[in-house]
Each structure stands twice: as structure tokens, then as C-alpha cells.
Design an enzyme around this catalytic site. Structure first.
Site, PDB file in Angstrom:
ATOM      1  CG  ASP A 350     -33.595  -6.056 -29.925  1.00 39.54           C
ATOM      2  OD1 ASP A 350     -32.906  -6.961 -30.418  1.00 39.54           O
ATOM      3  OD2 ASP A 350     -34.246  -5.250 -30.601  1.00 39.54           O
ATOM      4  CG  ASP A 651     -37.283  -2.124 -30.966  1.00 44.20           C
ATOM      5  OD1 ASP A 651     -37.013  -3.334 -31.148  1.00 44.20           O
ATOM      6  OD2 ASP A 651     -36.697  -1.205 -31.549  1.00 44.20           O
ATOM      7  CG  ASP A 655     -37.601  -7.802 -28.956  1.00 44.98           C
ATOM      8  OD1 ASP A 655     -36.744  -8.691 -29.083  1.00 44.98           O
ATOM      9  OD2 ASP A 655     -37.472  -6.660 -29.425  1.00 44.98           O
TER      10      ASP A 655
END
Length: 915
Positions: A350, A651, A655
């Protein structure tokens, strides 16, 4: 100011509410507010308490179902689910039935010890669903029968009218029907680093999740303004709930090591059973051995061939790796993930909060479109930094005027947290403007005191600006900040060397485009002439002076830049998967050093590709933008289908599915959500991407050490097996009994092989490409090594056994001498196997590590007890040995060590010659 209210005719409460089952994924964001109210059979005054209760029974509470967890007993029993253990248990039961109590007891002790170690080391149960549910556990302000009441979020039902204020956690997915300066922080759901503006107007049905501005999503945070929304989805039908459902449906992948060990265990077990059957038939039919005695002999073969201590040693090796990784701020929740990190070939990461700081910072200022931008240094919200470029003379005044506008058009504050550093209270971009002012030399509080705010126009998503009327030393002035194109329309002048000059729209537009192409978020600033108005209205905003532009970025972590370079050196591809815009993602990727030769692939483009096409594109592209949770999941699966070992970092709640599906899910420990942490196998305590590289290094070292352990234990078992089988085929007494074999395999072999778990990384461990996860655990070189050492163990053991009997020694004495020789050979081989490719005849190789010396000390003491302690002599039928025989056994061990080193040197020379 935007204040839009939708109305709808009240619907009969006897009619059922629209079903919101999992199959009905209605595009609420594409409906008008009025249409959404009608479809949900609701009205601005809300539902009656009776109707709300009826719908609660129909749809259920606004919570997610909890997954059942295995109890302690089931977790313990699961430790026995291993083919090698099944064979041992069966052997123990039959041995006990035949009356060999001591032999059976030793076998059962070995099995139970293995189970206890595995149970103790197992990580806590999967808890991703509980993490998602925690985000729903919040009260909600609703209208019921026209009255405002507060109810638990779990009591919300479709059609409920929910009121939102700044600071509220959104309790369900809401279709907005009123909005006044409403903004929401959705980073945990969409990956978008900035708070997003919300409005009432419908958006296209195919809009990406981050672009559905007419919706407020469950679990997100209201950062500014007020709003009212009708509940469109609850529980598992919300976006967060849908992600939770994805997490619950995903089957965790088996790690490469576990797959390899499972294959190895199956093949070894079938081979051992086949040999046992053949030897049993031979012993009974050819040598006419009694069936019961023949079976005990087969127990000896099985016990000799099966590396009983291997599961325990592997588990302990992984556990030691967990401890070492914890020292590097990588907390491992699943033991096998320690080793899997060493096989990672792709890291899908990410962007927001992982590669970047998730903190907005002003990086560029433009106060004159004809001059280069002023660069702003510093990081995060820390007011330390400087302005680099043309900031002298008149330009300094222009920069100060822009910074002052950023301070006054601002409702946020900065605080210094002793543990987390500078933090913003309020909007991230406003916090960045306060840090900019400090870098420009303005005292924020003094500036606000000197320019008392008289009135304000809060940020309005429809007009895309905020304005304040302030009383300052020169009188009343209007200060405005907002979208650049919007402010350009309101300005007819710009700052010039000697005062305001006519504005150059074309020049400013070019600068705005240049900042946007560089991945900046751009805000414009303007000011107006002193005003005598007591109230500020939109009609007053005209004839303004354009002060300039500020370019914001969410900066890359400096350590992440180094980590990306380390990944490239180690042959690991880094792929960014983000919910942010493509331009922003590409700019951050270039700053990090990620290969951007292939254009970014968007979520909409991913949806248009079938699985085969996505597999090809996923291998080529490194930047994926505007990606929804299901896109991340598909990308991970596409890469895995190509044979890649994938680590996924992140985080946010968005995700979690991909974290669980990846071979190694890596969550951020500080800013990560509970759902992300619980879905992951590894949590970074410092949120530092660089810690992943350190963890990969540790994983590679652990895998090397595991191979050394296997290469160490198998020859011992192989040699014992050859000795036992040969004795049966020859129809002679066994040189070593089954319980003595268990002693060697579970005491001395384990003590010595554990020393290999502490071996440091070999030179160049991060300069080689990731290993092929499909490669066999035992390659040709390892098989040759096992066969050679097994043969040496068998030949020397047989030779010493017959030599001892030929001297007239009793059988028990000869067997004791053989056990002692095998232990000495194990010690000699330990020094050789520490370096599979490098010579062991070096100072470091001969001296050994502290762990090696401790392992040897434990083995020597244990073997002395085995040989000379009366109680163990009774259990294992051993006899005390003389000094001469001990000297002979030691000499054989030293000779074997030198022989193995000579073979290793020859093999190295041949390999160098072939290369």
C-alpha cells in the site's frame, strides 16, 4: 455554503423495507437523495420506533457474525496431524500390545513432547473479523419519529436517518441527504490519504469507491462539517462488512516450507512403511524370525528412519527467528511466516502510511508564475524546515502573505506528542499549512491574535473554498483558500513587484498543471481589499488578489527509498497498490525508485481484465491506482498464479483480504487498523518499510539454517536405518535397539541440531535472487550429502560393533559403544555441516559459536549419563565404557570430519571448474 435537504413521501410502515441481501449490491451513490429515501421507504423525520424494531428483526443487528474458534483441546490435537507422528503412534500402540512397555513409553513421550512444543509456539487464532466488528462498535445519533435519539450502532437498520458531526465515526453506510462542509477521512477504507469532500449530488454508478462523494461509509471518520444520511447498508452489507466477509472467505495459503515438509514427510513415510513391510516379510519367511520379534525389529527400522526430533527442532528454529525478528521490529504472528519471508519474490505494498508517512506536507510554493517554485524542506507536521529558492526582497513578502492566508483560513492546530512527535488536530492539509508558516518565519498564534476573525465561510464542497473576514493592523481583509481553478475565477489581480498587477490566467494554469503532474495536491490562496461588512457572504468574493499556489504531497519515507533499492538488489519486485490517483501514485513511485516504465493500471482497468490477462499485466505493471479491496485481492492471486511468493503490506481495513490471502501479510503496527493486524502474519512495530528488508534477510538465514538442520538429522537416521535393516537381512543381533535409537534422535541429535538454529547469516545472503518456492527441499547436492554421510555412519557403526564383539565384549557393551560412536560422529558432522559450501577448517569453523559449544556440552553430559548412570543403564540396557574404546571412537569421529572436508573441497573445485 451548501445545504441540501431531500424530502420524500412517507411510506406505509406495514410495507416491508427493501431487502439488502448480499446479492442486492445497489448503487446507492448513483441514486438521488429523494430516490434513495423512496427506495428505503424512509423520510427525513426517520422511522418510527416500531418500524425500526421490525426492520431490526428482519435484517438483524448492525454487527458482523463472529467466526467460531478452535478450543484449546482441538488446537492441541491438531499438533498430532502429521504422517510421521501417525506412524510413531501406531508403532507405540502395537509395541505396548506386545508387552514392550519401556519402548512404547519412550515413543509416546517423544510424540507428546512434540505436541506440547507445537502447541506452545502456535500463534493466537485468526481475529480479523473481530477487528472489523470493533470499528462498528460506536453509538449513533438518529431521528426516530422526528426526534433525535442516540442508539447503539448495532441497532441501526436500513432506512434509519443518521446525523453526523465532526469527530463522529460513521456507524453504517449512509446515502447523504444533507451536507454542510462535510469531510471524511477514508484512508482505512480507500487508501486515500486526504480527507474527502462529501456532497448530496448523485455520482455515476461505476464511480470508484473513493469517488462516491454522496456516501458516508461505515467505520470512516468525519473530520469537518455536518451531515445527515439515510442508512443504506448495515453489518455485512456495508463496504467494511463486505471486506470482512472477503477476509472470512479467504483460505490462508500454505507456506512454501510447510508444503515442502509435507511432501517430504509423505514420501519418507511411504518409503519407510514399504521398507518395513518388505523387511518384515523377509525376516518372517526367509530367516524364520518370530513374527512378534520381527515386528519389534520393524519398530526399530521405523524409529531409525523417522527423524522424530525434526518437527520440534524446526518449530524451535522458527521460534528463535520470531525472537530475532522482534528485535528488528517485525512481530511474527504465524511461525511459518518467518521462513516464508526468505522466499518472497514480490512485495505488494500500500502507499499511504506504508511507503509514505500519511502526513501531508507543503513541498512547493509558487507566488510568481514566471519564477521557479520555492521548495519547502522538512517532513511531516514538524515546523522545522526551510524555504529554498528565490525568497528575498519582494518575493519574501509574497511568501509571507500566502503563509498568512494559510494560517488564517485554518481551523486546525499542531501539538507535540512526546511519543509520536508533531501531530495535527483537524484537517491534515491545514496542519501542513501551519508547519509551512513556521518554516516561513511566522508565529502562528501571534498571527492569529493580530488578525482577529470576524466571520467565516466554512469550506463548502460545492464552491470548493473557505474564506474568513479578519480584522488586522490595516483594517478588515478577506482571506480565501480553495481549489485553484475556482480562485482564479474570483481574482482579477496577482501580486507583483511593486503591487498588484493584472492576473495571468494562462501562466497560473500552466503552473497548476505542472504541480498536478508531479503528484501534488494543489491549493490556491487569495486576499481581498479591506471590507466594512460585519458578515461575510459569497457575493463579497470578487475582485480578489491571487497570492499563489501551495503544492502538497504525502512524502515518501526516506528509509523506504533505501529499502526499495535493497529489494531490487535482492531480486524482489516492489508493486504499489493504492486507492489514490494514478498521477499521485506514479510521482511517489518515482521518488521511491520503483520502476515506472509501464503506465499505472487503475481499478476500472483491472475489472475489465479477465484472470489470464490480469496475470500478464500484473507481471509487467508496478503501479496500481484507484484499487478497491477486491482488486488488491485479485492482484495478489494473479501474482501467486504466476508462481510468485507474495508479501502484501498495508494498514487499512481495505488491505485485510489481500493481507490474509498473501503468502506473507505484513501490517503496520502503529497506524494499522485492528482488522489489518489480525489478518496479517507479520506486524511491523515501527511502521517502517525498511523493517521488511531486515525481515527478509532474517527469513533467508532461517531457511538456510533449516536446510542445515535437515542435512544434519537425515544422515543420522539414514545410518541407523541401514544398520538395522542390514542386521535383519543378515539374521544377526541389532547393533542398536529401538529405545537407544530414540535416545540418539531425541536427546543428542536435537541438542546438537538446535545449535544450527543460532547460526548467523552467511556472507552474501541478500545478494542472491529469491529461491524458487517450488524447488525441492532436498536438491541433488543435499541428497548426495545425506547418502554419503549415512553410508559413513553405517559402515563405521557396523565395523566398530563387530570389532567389539570379536574382542569378546557382551552384546550390551557393543551396543553402548555403537551409540557413543554415533554421538561422536554427530559432533564431528556438526562442524562440517555449519558450512555446506564453504570450508569448515577455519578458525571460526573450528571454534564454533556459543550455541555450538553449548550443544556439544549438553550432548557430552547426556551421553555420559546414558553410559554411566545406573538408572539410565537400566532403562536403555547400557554398560560403562573403557577409556581406550572411547579414544578409538573419538579418533574415528575426527577422521570422518577430515574425510568430509576433503570431499567438500573436491566438490567445490569441480564446481568452479565447470563454471
Amino acid at each position: 455554503m451548501s445545504h441540501s435537504t431531500a424530502t420524500a413521501a412517507s411510506m406505509p410502515e406495514s410495507e416491508p423495507a427493501t431487502s439488502l441481501s448480499g446479492e442486492d449490491q445497489h448503487a446507492w451513490h448513483a441514486d438521488s437523495a429523494e430516490a434513495a429515501l423512496r427506495r428505503l421507504r424512509s423520510a427525513p423525520e426517520g422511522l418510527s420506533p416500531e418500524e425500526a424494531e421490525r426492520r431490526l428483526k428482519q435484517h438483524g443487528p448492525n454487527t458482523l457474525p463472529e467466526e467460531p474458534r478452535r478450543g484449546p483441546m482441538l488446537r492441541f490435537l491438531a499438533q498430532f496431524n502429521n504422517l510421521l507422528i501417525y506412524v510413531l503412534v501406531a508403532a507405540g500402540i502395537i509395541t505396548l500390545a506386545l508387552g514392550h512397555v519401556i519402548d512404547a513409553a519412550v515413543i509416546f513421550v517423544v510424540v507428546i513432547l512434540n505436541a506440547i512444543i507445537g502447541y506452545w509456539q502456535e500463534g493466537r487464532a485468526e481475529d480479523a473479523m473481530a477487528g472489523v466488528r470493533a470499528m462498528l462498535a460506536t453509538p449513533a445519533a438518529v431521528r426516530r419519529a422526528g426526534r433525535r435519539v442516540t442508539v447503539p450502532a448495532a441497532a441501526l437498520v436500513p432506512g434509519d436517518i443518521v446525523m453526523l458531526d465532526a469527530g463522529d465515526r460513521v456507524p453504517a453506510d449512509l446515502r447523504l441527504v444533507e451536507a454542510r462542509g462535510l469531510r471524511a477521512q477514508e484512508a482505512a477504507l480507500t487508501g486515500e490519504s486526504l480527507a474527502v469532500d462529501k456532497h448530496v449530488a448523485a455520482v455515476p454508478a461505476d464511480a470508484a469507491l473513493g469517488d462516491r462523494a454522496s456516501m458516508a461509509f461505515s467505520g470512516t471518520l468525519v473530520t469537518a462539517g455536518r451531515g445527515v444520511g439515510v442508512t443504506a447498508a448495515t453489518a455485512a452489507n456495508t463496504e467494511i462488512g463486505r471486506i470482512g466477509t472477503l477476509v472470512g472467505e479467504i483460505t490462508e495459503t500454505r507456506t512454501p516450507l510447510l508444503l515442502q515438509i509435507d511432501r517430504f514427510a509423505r514420501r519418507l513415510t511411504f518409503a519407510v512403511l514399504a521398507v518395513c513391510v518388505l523387511v518384515f516379510v523377509y525376516a518372517v519367511q526367509i530367516t524364520e524370525l518370530d513374527a512378534a520379534d520381527a515386528f519389534i525389529a520393524m519398530v526399530g527400522v521405523a524409529v531409525a528412519a523417522i527423524p522424530e526430533g525434526l518437527p520440534a527442532v524446526l518449530t524451535i528454529t522458527l521460534a528463535l527467528g520470531v525472537q530475532r525478528m522482534a528485535g528488528r521490529n517485525a512481530i511474527v504472528r504465524r511461525l511459518p511466516a518467518v521462513e516464508t519471508l526468505g522466499a518472497v519474490s514480490v512485495i505488494c505494498t500500500d502507499k499511504t502510511g506504508t511507503l509514505t508517512r500519511n502526513e501531508m506536507v507543503v513541498r512547493s510554493l509558487i507566488c510568481d508564475p514566471a519564477k521557479p517554485p520555492v521548495t519547502v524542506t522538512g517532513s511531516g507536521y514538524d515546523p522545522e524546515g526551510a524555504l529554498q529558492g528565490d525568497t528575498a526582497g519582494q518575493m519574501a513578502e509574497h511568501v509571507s502573505a500566502l503563509a498568512l492566508a494559510g494560517v488564517l483560513c485554518n481551523d486546525s492546530g499542531l501539538i507535540l506528542d512526546p511519543e509520536r512527535g508533531w501531530q495535527v488536530e483537524g484537517d491534515p492539509m491545514e496542519g501542513a499549512l501551519l508547519a509551512l508558516a513556521a518554516k516561513a518565519g511566522l508565529a502562528v498564534e501571534d498571527s492569529r491574535d493580530a488578525h482577529r476573525r470576524i466571520d467565516e465561510l466554512p469550506f463548502d464542497p460545492a464552491l470548493r473554498l473557505m474564506a474568513v473576514l479578519a480584522e488586522g493592523p490595516t483594517g478588515r481583509t478577506v482571506f480565501v483558500k480553495g481549489a485553484p481553478d475556482r480562485l482564479l475565477d474570483l481574482c482579477d489581480r496577482q501580486s507583483g513587484p511593486a503591487g498588484p498587477v493584472p492576473i495571468d490566467h494562462a501562466a497560473w494554469t500552466a503552473q497548476i498543471d505542472a504541480l498536478a503532474r508531479g503528484g501534488h495536491r494543489v491549493l490556491a490562496f487569495a486576499s481581498g481589499a479591506p471590507s466594512d461588512h460585519e458578515r461575510l457572504e459569497h457575493r463579497h468574493l470578487h475582485g480578489l488578489t491571487f497570492l499563489g499556489l501551495a503544492g502538497f504531497i504525502d512524502p515518501a519515507r526516506p528509509e523506504a527509498i533505501t529499502a526499495v533499492a535493497d529489494c531490487a538488489r535482492a531480486g524482489i519486485a516492489v508493486k504499489m497498490i493504492t486507492g489514490d490517483h494514478a498521477l499521485t501514485a506514479m510521482a511517489v513511485a518515482q521518488e521511491l525508485g520503483i520502476d515506472t516504465a509501464a503506465a499505472a493500471l487503475t481499478g476500472a482497468e483491472i475489472e475489465a481484465l479477465d484472470d489470464d490477462a490480469l496475470r500478464r499485466r500484473a507481471a509487467e505493471v508496478n503501479i496500481f491506482a484507484r484499487a478497491a479491496p477486491e482488486h488488491k485481492l485479485r492482484l495478489v492471486e494473479a501474482l501467486q498464479a504466476e508462481g510468485q511468493v507474495v508479501a502484501m503490506t498495508g494498514d487499512g481495513v481495505n488491505d485485510a483480504p489481500a493481507l490474509k490471502r498473501a503468502d506473507v501479510g505484513v501490517a503496520m503496527g502503529i497506524k494499522g487498523t485492528a482488522a489489518a493486524k489480525d489478518a496479517a502474519r507479520v506486524v511491523l512495530a515501527d511502521d517502517n518499510f525498511a523493517s521488511i528488508v531486515a525481515a527478509v534477510r532474517e527469513g533467508r538465514t532461517i531457511y538456510d539454517n533449516i536446510r542445515k538442520v535437515i542435512a544434519y538429522e537425515l544422515p543420522t537416521n539414514g545410518g541407523e536405518s541401514i544398520v538395522v535393516v542390514a542386521a535383519i537381512l543378515l539374521g544377526i543381533a541389532l547393533p542398536i535397539t529401538p529405545v537407544q535409537i530414540l535416545w540418539i534422535n531425541m536427546v543428542t541429535a536435537v541438542a546438537l541440531s538446535l545449535a544450527l538454529a543460532f547460526e548467523p547469516a552467511e556472507p552474501g545472503v541478500m545478494d542472491r535472487r529469491p529461491r524458487d518456492a517450488r524447488a525441492p527441499l532436498l536438491d541433488a547436492e543435499m541428497v548426495w550429502r545425506v547418502v554419503l554421510v549415512s553410508a559413513i555412519f553405517a559402515v563405521t557403526s557396523f565395523g566398530l560393533f563387530y570389532w567389539s564383539l570379536a574382542r569378546g565384549a557382551e552384546l550390551a557393551y557393543a551396543r553402548t559403544l555403537v551409540v557413543t560412536l554415533i554421538v561422536i560422529l554427530e559432533i564431528a558432522y556438526l562442524f562440517s555441516v555449519r558450512y555446506l559450501h564453504l570450508p569448515s577448517l577455519t578458525r571460526a569453523g573450528v571454534v564454533g559459536t556459543t550455541a555450538v559449544l553449548i550443544g556439544i556440552g549438553v550432548s557430552v553430559v547426556a551421553q555420559a549419563a546414558f553410559t554411566y548412570l545406573p538408572i539410565l543403564q537400566e532403562v536403555f540396557d547400557t554398560r560403562p565404557l573403557g577409556a581406550v574404546d572411547l579414544g578409538i571412537a573419538t579418533a574415528i569421529g575426527v577422521a570422518v570430519f577430515f574425510a568430509l572436508e576433503i570431499e567438500k573441497a573436491v566438490r567445490r573445485r569441480v564446481a568452479q571448474g565447470n563454471s
